[in-house]
Enzyme design. Structure first.
Site, PDB file in Angstrom:
ATOM      1  N   ASP A 134      -6.981  -0.341   1.933  1.00  0.00           N
ATOM      2  CA  ASP A 134      -5.806   0.526   2.012  1.00  0.00           C
ATOM      3  C   ASP A 134      -4.934   0.151   3.220  1.00  0.00           C
ATOM      4  OD1 ASP A 134      -4.128   2.624   1.406  1.00  0.00           O
ATOM      5  OD2 ASP A 134      -5.666   4.176   1.514  1.00  0.00           O
TER       6      ASP A 134
ATOM      7  N   ASP B 160      -0.232   6.737  -5.646  1.00  0.00           N
ATOM      8  CA  ASP B 160      -1.042   7.934  -5.396  1.00  0.00           C
ATOM      9  C   ASP B 160      -0.707   9.024  -6.395  1.00  0.00           C
ATOM     10  OD1 ASP B 160      -2.600   7.054  -3.382  1.00  0.00           O
ATOM     11  OD2 ASP B 160      -1.442   7.940  -1.753  1.00  0.00           O
TER      12      ASP B 160
END
Ligand code: DGJ
Length: 724
Positions: free
Chosen positions: A474, A544
């Site tokens: 990430d 997301d």
């Protein structure tokens, strides 16, 4: 077969693979001009220079008369006759910036030259033309690289700028390519967005002046993508002229189309010139990231399938590039930071019963990370949550017969971390100024050798300890307030480029040490969804936003460049955590089947009926994954145009196809409709696995397949078709 020929009498270079041609001429034996890019041609005989300059011959062609301003060039620079912005800008030691780049030599090779430090496409079955230009007064040389493949209609372009003189020069702009098109009757397609609504399809007519996209955020970003397309009049999904351009670069970039006084369109793309410069001492060179140019005469769909072929054949690599991908469950939306080993094991075992292959432990397993305000950089197991550490948890997951995956954010450091307390100078910072945080975090200076060594070791140790089968890498903030001890003040503008080189180096080190691990890149969702990342990690978390309808748009537009095998797509809980929408499980699963399939929910909270559905979806995905991930992808109905979205994937032999259709709104008193398919064999009949319906390929393509009316908002239907 891809070939490159040079006709010295006509001064013509011709790259072709029998389907597309790219033709360059040397004006007066000196300046490389762009003559043609499109469907394969035998040759071009028209003398562009004379026609443009209103002359009978170009014997007396000299740039002092400023003709370059009217000519389509392959490597324009401002300030030597061309009054438009060029693709390169060099500042000489005396402050001047003129460059007169003229032909020096060329070579043709079936070895695609490497771009050390940069990700790039592999060269199997390709030919590369290297055209070398030189500025005689200074010795600055430029290699223009063109690679064309046998099996795919993309041309890779990049440039290498070499200082063959003795005096240092400063590069102030170094774009990867320029393409000067005759005429500007095109629409421009770009992908614009934000966190949780990445890559929204944006289309506008070209007008005089500048238009395009780009970012200065230090990442390819959620706000835009290193991609643009130009569509000709009447271009549709499956017909008409379309040109696509995508960059193999994960940092700040620039992508622009300039329409000039003669209605010519100049397309340029490359590393963002804002806040960029690069010192080139005598003998040094700078390599621009690779860009891919795709020409399609089969509309936007043809362009996308050419990009998808490029990705599958030449970009993604490693054990998973063409293989099936595990169905995963990620605990992020199920628990966020609030978990312990018992909770994780209950999620994993419930998912295992439903046929999930891989359990992924997301953020919160290290340091004392109970929220996003601490511990990044402290990659030590939090024994409060995992009493036997990663190793203990991983062993228990493996003992269940599941694979184990782990989340990391290697490039970041929390001010509240042991790492920061020991090394407050390891983050990017501007002297004594305030260190501006974002999500309570700072960015590690990936140009420092000690930082890179620490990250390689700490992340490598965590992967080893966890015996991980999968890693989610990430990156949750962008970069500003730049400052580093690795560069003197006058070279600070090299930082953004060097940062990404550092990231690539660390990624390459870690991914090559763990060749059996599946790596998925992520950047607060889809904030670094680019071909550079895809060279290193074959899939990326798309957004997301896990809401099914939002994902229709995001995945639909992402497919302009990327095939489903690159797009992480998960079924999440309702009400959706980002939009609050409630959509049926069937719609959430149907949309997630448009990518690398998984879950982002707590399965222990599902009803028995929902668990049974999940078991069926998993069996489906397993049986049809080759078509879903690697088939030819066709967009059928754009969610950007109406309240419907549809796409399909067809196996290359046209034996199998999966069709997905989603309605945004439920409609009262609605009738079944017909959805026209594409890509099937018109002479074959196909049976839908669920309903047993048998229809001809021709009927489904010309008349359509019956789609049931929407039953409530966000209702989806799918067809799993097999040739009878
Ligand atoms: C952003 C990612 O996109 C999410 O999926 C999740 O991993 C969080 N970061 C964790 O902080």
């Amino acid at each position: 077969m891809a070939s490159v020929t040079f006709d010295p009498a006509a001064g013509l270079f011709h790259l072709t693979n029998g389907r597309v041609s790219y033709i360059i001429s040397l004006a007066d034996g000196k300046y490389p001009l762009h003559l043609y890019w499109g469907k394969a041609l035998r040759t071009v005989r028209d003398d562009l220079v004379c026609r443009r300059l209103g002359r009978r011959t170009h014997d007396a062609f000299t740039m002092h008369e400023t003709p370059l301003d009217r000519l389509p060039q392959e490597c324009p620079v401002f300030g030597c006759g061309d009054m438009r912005e060029g693709m390169l800008q060099v500042r000489h030691s005396d402050g001047s910036e003129a460059l007169d780049l003229t032909y020096l030599s060329h070579s043709v090779s079936d070895e695609k030259p490497a771009l050390p430090g940069l990700p790039s496409a592999r060269g199997e079955g390709s030919r590369t033309l290297t055209l070398t230009l030189r500025d005689e007064p200074t010795g600055v040389e430029v290699d223009l690289l063109y690679t064309l493949w046998d099996d795919c209609d993309a041309i890779a372009r990049s440039a290498v700028i070499r200082n063959n003189g003795k005096t240092p020069v400063t590069l102030e702009k170094a774009l990867s390519f320029c393409l000067d098109l005759e005429g500007s009757g095109y629409e421009l397609v770009t992908l614009q967005g934000a966190w949780a609504r990445e890559r929204q399809w944006t289309r506008r007519r070209l007008v005089m002046g500048d238009q395009g996209t780009g970012t200065v955020r230090g990442a390819s970003s959620q706000q835009t993508s290193p991609f643009l397309a130009l569509t000709g009049d009447g271009c549709t999904e499956d017909s008409g002229e379309c040109m696509g351009f995508a960059l193999c670069w994960s940092g700040s970039f620039f992508a622009n189309v300039h329409v000039d006084q003669f209605s010519s369109a100049r397309v340029m793309m490359g590393v963002q010139p804002f806040d960029f410069s690069w010192e080139l001492k005598g003998g040094e060179c700078f390599r621009c990231p690779e860009a891919y140019l795709v020409y399609s005469f089969e509309g936007l769909g043809g362009m996308s399938r050419a990009f998808h072929r490029l990705v599958h054949s030449h970009i993604t690599s490693g054990a998973f590039a063409r293989a099936s991908r595990p169905i995963l469950i990620n605990n992020w939306e199920a628990t966020y930071f609030d978990f312990n080993e018992e909770k994780l094991l209950s999620i994993a075992s419930c998912a295992k019963e439903a046929g999930v292959d891989l359990f992924v432990l997301d953020d919160g397993w290290f340091g004392r990370r109970d929220s996003d305000n601490c511990s990044l950089g402290d990659w030590t197991d939090d024994l409060r949550k995992l009493p036997e550490g990663l190793k203990g948890l991983s062993r228990k997951i493996h003992a269940m017969g599941m694979k184990f995956g782990l989340w990391v954010e290697p490039e970041m450091i929390s001010p509240d971390s042991d790492l920061y307390r020991s090394h407050p100078d390891w983050c990017i910072h501007s002297g004594d100024r305030i260190r501006v945080e974002n999500r309570h975090q700072l960015v590690l200076d990936m140009t420092r050798e000690d930082v890179k060594a620490y990250v390689k070791q700490a992340i490598g140790d965590a992967i080893g300890r966890a015996e991980a089968d999968y890693i989610k890498w990430d990156m949750n903030r962008n970069i500003n307030m730049i400052g580093t001890c690795t560069l003197p003040p006058e070279r600070m503008k090299e930082f953004s480029f060097r940062y990404i080189l550092g990231v690539y180096e660390v990624m390459r080190d870690i991914t090559s040490r763990f060749p059996r691990v599946l790596f998925e890149s992520c950047a607060g969702g889809g904030g670094r969804f680019d071909l550079g990342m895809m060279c290193l990690m074959p899939q990326a978390w798309t957004s997301d936003d896990t809401d099914a309808w939002m994902r229709c748009g995001i995945q639909y537009a992402t497919s302009l460049v990327f095939p489903p095998s690159c797009m992480g797509a998960h079924v999440s809980a309702v009400p959706n955590h980002q939009t609050g929408r409630v959509s049926p499980l069937s719609a959430r699963a149907a949309v997630a089947m448009g990518g690398t399939f998984g879950y982002e929910l707590d399965p222990t909270k599902l009803s028995e009926e929902e668990k049974a559905d999940i078991r069926r979806y998993n069996e489906r995905v397993r049986a049809w994954q080759d078509v879903l991930l690697y088939g030819d992808f066709l967009r059928l109905k754009s969610p950007f145009d109406s309240g419907e979205c549809a796409w399909m994937s067809v196996s290359p032999d046209r034996e199998k196809a999966v069709v997905t259709h989603v309605f945004r709104d439920g409609a009262p008193n609605a009738m079944p409709g017909l959805l026209k398919l594409r890509g099937l064999d018109p002479d074959a009949d196909y049976r839908d696995e669920d309903t047993g319906l048998v229809l001809g390929g021709d009927e489904m393509m010309l008349r359509g397949i019956p789609v049931p009316p929407a039953r409530g908002d966000y209702s989806a239907c799918q067809f799993f078709l097999r040739r009878v």
